[in-house]
Design an enzyme around this catalytic site. Structure first.
Site, PDB file in Angstrom:
ATOM      1  N   LYS A  88     -39.401 -25.317  18.278  1.00  0.00           N
ATOM      2  CA  LYS A  88     -38.087 -24.900  17.871  1.00  0.00           C
ATOM      3  C   LYS A  88     -37.647 -25.751  16.541  1.00  0.00           C
ATOM      4  CE  LYS A  88     -34.799 -22.101  19.798  1.00  0.00           C
ATOM      5  NZ  LYS A  88     -34.921 -20.878  20.620  1.00  0.00           N
ATOM      6  N   GLY A 112     -19.521 -15.379  26.534  1.00  0.00           N
ATOM      7  CA  GLY A 112     -19.988 -15.123  25.040  1.00  0.00           C
ATOM      8  C   GLY A 112     -20.767 -13.728  25.128  1.00  0.00           C
ATOM      9  N   VAL A 113     -19.907 -13.149  23.944  1.00  0.00           N
ATOM     10  CA  VAL A 113     -20.301 -11.569  23.477  1.00  0.00           C
ATOM     11  C   VAL A 113     -20.548 -11.773  22.278  1.00  0.00           C
ATOM     12  CG1 VAL A 113     -19.394 -10.073  25.600  1.00  0.00           C
ATOM     13  CG2 VAL A 113     -17.722 -11.284  23.831  1.00  0.00           C
ATOM     14  N   GLY A 114     -21.854 -12.530  21.994  1.00  0.00           N
ATOM     15  CA  GLY A 114     -22.434 -12.413  20.694  1.00  0.00           C
ATOM     16  C   GLY A 114     -23.213 -11.297  20.398  1.00  0.00           C
ATOM     17  N   ASN A 115     -24.217 -11.784  19.486  1.00  0.00           N
ATOM     18  CA  ASN A 115     -25.295 -10.698  19.109  1.00  0.00           C
ATOM     19  C   ASN A 115     -25.993 -10.099  20.223  1.00  0.00           C
ATOM     20  OD1 ASN A 115     -25.134 -10.653  16.435  1.00  0.00           O
ATOM     21  ND2 ASN A 115     -26.258 -12.796  16.234  1.00  0.00           N
ATOM     22  N   VAL A 116     -26.548 -10.973  21.409  1.00  0.00           N
ATOM     23  CA  VAL A 116     -27.209 -10.605  22.366  1.00  0.00           C
ATOM     24  C   VAL A 116     -26.269  -9.787  23.534  1.00  0.00           C
ATOM     25  CG1 VAL A 116     -28.802 -11.050  24.443  1.00  0.00           C
ATOM     26  CG2 VAL A 116     -29.297 -12.361  22.234  1.00  0.00           C
ATOM     27  N   ALA A 117     -25.355 -10.577  23.763  1.00  0.00           N
ATOM     28  CA  ALA A 117     -24.318 -10.278  24.854  1.00  0.00           C
ATOM     29  C   ALA A 117     -23.667  -8.733  24.571  1.00  0.00           C
ATOM     30  CB  ALA A 117     -23.546 -11.129  25.379  1.00  0.00           C
ATOM     31  N   TYR A 118     -23.492  -8.589  23.343  1.00  0.00           N
ATOM     32  CA  TYR A 118     -22.744  -7.211  22.980  1.00  0.00           C
ATOM     33  C   TYR A 118     -23.649  -6.081  23.236  1.00  0.00           C
ATOM     34  CZ  TYR A 118     -21.372  -3.407  20.059  1.00  0.00           C
ATOM     35  OH  TYR A 118     -21.046  -2.234  19.537  1.00  0.00           O
TER      36      TYR A 118
HETATM   37  N1  LIG Z   1     -30.737 -13.848  19.596  1.00  0.00           N
HETATM   38  C1  LIG Z   1     -31.552 -13.693  20.554  1.00  0.00           C
HETATM   39  O1  LIG Z   1     -32.736 -12.867  20.197  1.00  0.00           O
HETATM   40  C2  LIG Z   1     -32.021 -14.598  21.453  1.00  0.00           C
HETATM   41  C3  LIG Z   1     -30.912 -15.560  22.101  1.00  0.00           C
HETATM   42  N2  LIG Z   1     -31.421 -16.532  23.136  1.00  0.00           N
HETATM   43  C4  LIG Z   1     -30.094 -17.180  23.247  1.00  0.00           C
HETATM   44  O2  LIG Z   1     -28.997 -16.454  23.796  1.00  0.00           O
HETATM   45  C5  LIG Z   1     -27.883 -16.993  23.640  1.00  0.00           C
HETATM   46  C6  LIG Z   1     -26.854 -16.187  22.793  1.00  0.00           C
HETATM   47  O3  LIG Z   1     -27.343 -15.815  21.501  1.00  0.00           O
HETATM   48  P1  LIG Z   1     -27.073 -14.918  20.393  1.00  0.00           P
HETATM   49  O4  LIG Z   1     -26.200 -13.753  21.080  1.00  0.00           O
HETATM   50  O5  LIG Z   1     -28.032 -14.667  19.357  1.00  0.00           O
HETATM   51  O6  LIG Z   1     -25.920 -15.994  19.887  1.00  0.00           O
HETATM   52  P2  LIG Z   1     -24.450 -15.717  19.099  1.00  0.00           P
HETATM   53  O7  LIG Z   1     -24.222 -16.897  18.324  1.00  0.00           O
HETATM   54  O8  LIG Z   1     -24.596 -14.439  18.291  1.00  0.00           O
HETATM   55  O9  LIG Z   1     -23.492 -15.518  20.334  1.00  0.00           O
HETATM   56  C7  LIG Z   1     -23.184 -16.500  21.341  1.00  0.00           C
HETATM   57  C8  LIG Z   1     -21.731 -16.488  21.363  1.00  0.00           C
HETATM   58  O10 LIG Z   1     -21.349 -17.343  22.132  1.00  0.00           O
HETATM   59  C9  LIG Z   1     -19.661 -17.662  22.040  1.00  0.00           C
HETATM   60  N3  LIG Z   1     -19.552 -18.991  22.659  1.00  0.00           N
HETATM   61  C10 LIG Z   1     -19.957 -20.111  22.127  1.00  0.00           C
HETATM   62  N4  LIG Z   1     -19.276 -21.350  22.782  1.00  0.00           N
HETATM   63  C11 LIG Z   1     -18.762 -20.671  23.842  1.00  0.00           C
HETATM   64  C12 LIG Z   1     -17.959 -20.944  24.957  1.00  0.00           C
HETATM   65  N5  LIG Z   1     -17.885 -22.252  25.292  1.00  0.00           N
HETATM   66  N6  LIG Z   1     -17.280 -20.056  25.917  1.00  0.00           N
HETATM   67  C13 LIG Z   1     -17.446 -18.674  25.513  1.00  0.00           C
HETATM   68  N7  LIG Z   1     -17.929 -18.184  24.400  1.00  0.00           N
HETATM   69  C14 LIG Z   1     -18.780 -19.252  23.519  1.00  0.00           C
HETATM   70  C15 LIG Z   1     -19.844 -17.576  20.400  1.00  0.00           C
HETATM   71  O11 LIG Z   1     -18.517 -17.336  19.939  1.00  0.00           O
HETATM   72  C16 LIG Z   1     -20.702 -16.253  20.203  1.00  0.00           C
HETATM   73  O12 LIG Z   1     -19.974 -15.220  20.265  1.00  0.00           O
HETATM   74  C17 LIG Z   1     -27.845 -18.462  23.003  1.00  0.00           C
HETATM   75  O13 LIG Z   1     -28.206 -19.454  23.804  1.00  0.00           O
HETATM   76  C18 LIG Z   1     -29.376 -18.142  22.432  1.00  0.00           C
HETATM   77  O14 LIG Z   1     -30.260 -19.338  22.229  1.00  0.00           O
HETATM   78  C19 LIG Z   1     -32.424 -16.475  23.493  1.00  0.00           C
HETATM   79  C20 LIG Z   1     -33.278 -15.803  23.298  1.00  0.00           C
HETATM   80  C21 LIG Z   1     -33.453 -14.991  22.064  1.00  0.00           C
HETATM   81  O1  LIG Z   2     -36.257 -14.426  19.660  1.00  0.00           O
HETATM   82  C1  LIG Z   2     -36.226 -15.306  18.738  1.00  0.00           C
HETATM   83  O2  LIG Z   2     -35.313 -15.170  17.922  1.00  0.00           O
HETATM   84  C2  LIG Z   2     -37.183 -16.080  18.519  1.00  0.00           C
HETATM   85  C3  LIG Z   2     -37.757 -16.939  19.702  1.00  0.00           C
HETATM   86  C4  LIG Z   2     -36.643 -17.884  20.211  1.00  0.00           C
HETATM   87  O3  LIG Z   2     -36.279 -18.876  19.515  1.00  0.00           O
HETATM   88  C5  LIG Z   2     -36.141 -17.920  21.485  1.00  0.00           C
HETATM   89  O4  LIG Z   2     -36.410 -16.821  22.198  1.00  0.00           O
HETATM   90  O5  LIG Z   2     -35.002 -18.608  21.780  1.00  0.00           O
END
Ligand SMILES: NC(=O)C1=CN([C@@H]2O[C@H](COP(=O)(O)OP(=O)(O)OC[C@H]3O[C@@H](n4cnc5c(N)ncnc54)[C@H](O)[C@@H]3O)[C@@H](O)[C@H]2O)C=CC1
Ligand SMILES: O=C(O)CCC(=O)C(=O)O
Length: 364
Positions: A80, A180-186
Site C-alpha cells: 500500500k 461515512g457515506v462516501g464512494n463505497v457507502a453511497y
Molecule cells: N474505494 C474502495 O474500493 C475501497 C475502499 N475501502 C475502504 O473503505 C473506506 C471508505 O472508502 P471510500 O468510500 O472509497 O472513501 P471516501 O473518502 O469516498 O469515503 C469516506 C467517507 O467517510 C467520511 N468520513 C471521514 N471521517 C469520518 C468520521 N469521523 N465520521 C463520519 N464520516 C467520516 C468522509 O467524509 C467520506 O465521505 C475506507 O476505509 C477505504 O480504505 C476498502 C476497500 C476498497
Molecule cells: O480497491 C482498490 O482500490 C485497491 C485495493 C485496495 O487498496 C484496498 O482494497 O484497500
C-alpha cells in the site's frame, strides 16, 4: 519509532520513501509480503498528524492487503502507499507522474490503485509513467472506479453475516447504521435501500449526508452519535479503528459489517465483540470487491468474470463464521488463519520451483 524492529516483528519486505521537491510528493510505499505474487494495494492521500502516523498507516494497510489478497484467492501479495497531503489542495500532475516513476523503479514488485483521497484521474497520471497501476480509465480497457464493486461485495458479505446473526440473509426492515457515506457507502446504501433496509447515516461531509437522506430516505445523525443508535447492523465505511474501547460499550448492533480497512483498533477489540456475541465480518474479507475488480485488469479486464469472483465474498464470510464457530475463536482470527494457511501452502510449493517470481505480469 524503531522502524526495523517493527518491520522484523511483522515480517515486512520493503519500505520505499519517495520525495519530489518540485511537486511536493512525499509518499511511503510499504510492501509487506510477495509470496503469492506482486504486492497490489491502493494509494491513500491524507493529511497525517505526523510522519510517523503516515508510516504506521502505510505499514498496517500493506499488511492488511497481504491478508485481503490471500483470503480473496488472488495470486497477489500485499502493499500500500500513503501520500502525505490534502487531496483537496495539494494534488498536481507532476506529483502523480513522479510517483509513477517511483513505482516503475520497483519493476513490478508493487502495483497501485485508488484508495481514500485518490481517483481514477490520478491513476491515469500514474499510468503515463508505469504499467504497474490498476483502476485506470475504462478508455484504456480497464475497470475504472472500484468503489461500486467494493460496495456490492460488502452488501453480499453483510447478507451472509446477517444470515448467521438473524437466521435469514434478508435485509428487508433491518436498521443499518452507516458511518461515512462516501464512494463505497453511497453505493452500498443504494443496494440496502433497494432491499428495503432502514438507513441511519453519518458523515463529516454534510453534502454526502444530504444525498443519502434525499435519495434513500436515510435518517441523519451526528458523527459521534452513530455508535450508540438502535440498529441491527453497524457498517463502518469511513476510516479505520472505530471498533475500540470507547465505542464498543455504546454498540447496540448484532452485526458489524462495513467497507473500512482496519476496523478493529486492536485485535483484543475483536476478542471483546466476539465475547459479546456480535458477528463481525472481517474487514479485509468483506471489502475485497475493489481489489478483486482491479486485479482482473492484470488478465485483461472482464467485468462478468470479476463480478463472479466478487460473489465469492458471500461464501468467504460464511466460511470464516463457520471456522469461528467450529474452533470457538473470533472471526478476525478465523480469517487470519484462512489467509495465513494459503500463504504458507504457496510459500512451500513455490520455493522449490520459482527463483525469479514468474507471474502473469511477466507475460505482459
Ligand atoms: N474505494 C474502495 O474500493 C475501497 C475502499 N475501502 C475502504 O473503505 C473506506 C471508505 O472508502 P471510500 O468510500 O472509497 O472513501 P471516501 O473518502 O469516498 O469515503 C469516506 C467517507 O467517510 C467520511 N468520513 C471521514 N471521517 C469520518 C468520521 N469521523 N465520521 C463520519 N464520516 C467520516 C468522509 O467524509 C467520506 O465521505 C475506507 O476505509 C477505504 O480504505 C476498502 C476497500 C476498497
Ligand atoms: O480497491 C482498490 O482500490 C485497491 C485495493 C485496495 O487498496 C484496498 O482494497 O484497500
Amino acid at each position: 519509532m524503531e522502524i526495523f524492529k517493527y518491520l522484523e516483528q511483522y515480517d515486512y519486505e520493503q519500505v520505499v520513501f519517495c520525495q519530489d521537491k518540485q511537486s511536493g510528493l512525499k509518499a511511503i510505499i510499504a510492501i509487506h509480503d510477495t509470496t503469492l505474487g506482486p504486492a497490489l494495494g491502493g494509494t491513500r492521500m491524507w493529511t497525517y498528524e505526523s510522519e510517523e502516523a503516515a508510516i504506521i498507516d502505510a505499514l498496517r494497510l500493506a499488511k492488511g492487503m497481504t491478508y485481503k489478497n490471500a483470503a480473496a484467492g488472488l495470486n497477489l501479495g500485499g502493499g500500500k502507499t500513503v501520500i502525505i497531503g490534502d487531496p483537496r489542495k495539494d494534488k498536481n500532475e507532476e506529483m502523480f507522474r513522479a510517483f509513477g516513476r517511483y513505482i516503475q523503479g520497483l519493476n513490478g514488485r508493487y502495483i497501485t490503485a485508488e484508495d481514500v483521497g485518490t481517483t481514477v484521474a490520478d491513476m491515469d497520471l500514474i499510468h503515463e509513467e508505469t504499467d504497474y497501476v490498476t483502476g485506470i480509465s475504462p478508455a484504456f480497457g480497464s475497470s475504472g472506479n472500484p468503489s461500486p464493486v467494493t460496495a456490492y461485495g460488502v452488501y453480499r458479505g453483510m447478507k451472509a453475516a446477517a444470515k448467521a446473526a438473524f437466521g435469514s440473509d434478508s435485509l428487508e426492515g433491518k436498521v443499518i447504521a452507516v458511518q461515512g457515506v462516501g464512494n463505497v457507502a453511497y453505493n452500498l446504501c443504494r443496494h440496502l435501500h433497494e432491499e428495503g433496509a432502514q438507513l441511519i447515516v453519518t458523515d463529516i461531509n454534510k453534502e454526502a449526508v444530504q444525498r443519502a437522506v434525499e435519495e434513500f430516505g436515510a435518517r441523519a445523525v451526528d458523527p459521534n452519535e452513530i455508535y450508540g443508535v438502535e440498529c441491527d447492523i453497524y457498517a463502518p465505511c469511513a476510516l479505520g479503528a472505530t471498533v475500540n474501547d470507547d465505542t464498543i460499550p455504546q454498540l447496540k448492533a448484532k452485526v458489524i459489517a462495513g467497507a473500512a480497512n482496519n476496523q478493529l483498533k486492536d485485535t483484543r477489540h475483536g476478542d471483546i465483540i466476539h465475547e459479546m456475541g456480535i458477528i463481525y465480518a472481517p474487514d479485509y474479507v468483506i471489502n475485497a470487491g475493489g481489489v478483486i475488480n482491479v486485479a482482473d485488469e492484470l488478465y485483461g479486464y472482464n467485468h462478468d468474470r470479476a463480478m463472479k469472483k466478487v460473489e465469492t465474498i458471500y461464501t468467504n464470510i460464511e466460511k470464516v463464521i463457520e471456522i469461528s464457530k467450529r474452533d470457538g475463536i473470533p472471526t478476525y482470527l478465523a480469517a487470519d488463519r484462512m489467509a495465513e494457511e494459503r500463504i504458507e501452502r504457496m510459500r512451500n510449493s513455490r520455493s522449490q520451483f520459482l527463483q525469479n517470481g514468474h507471474h502473469i505480469l511477466s507475460r505482459r
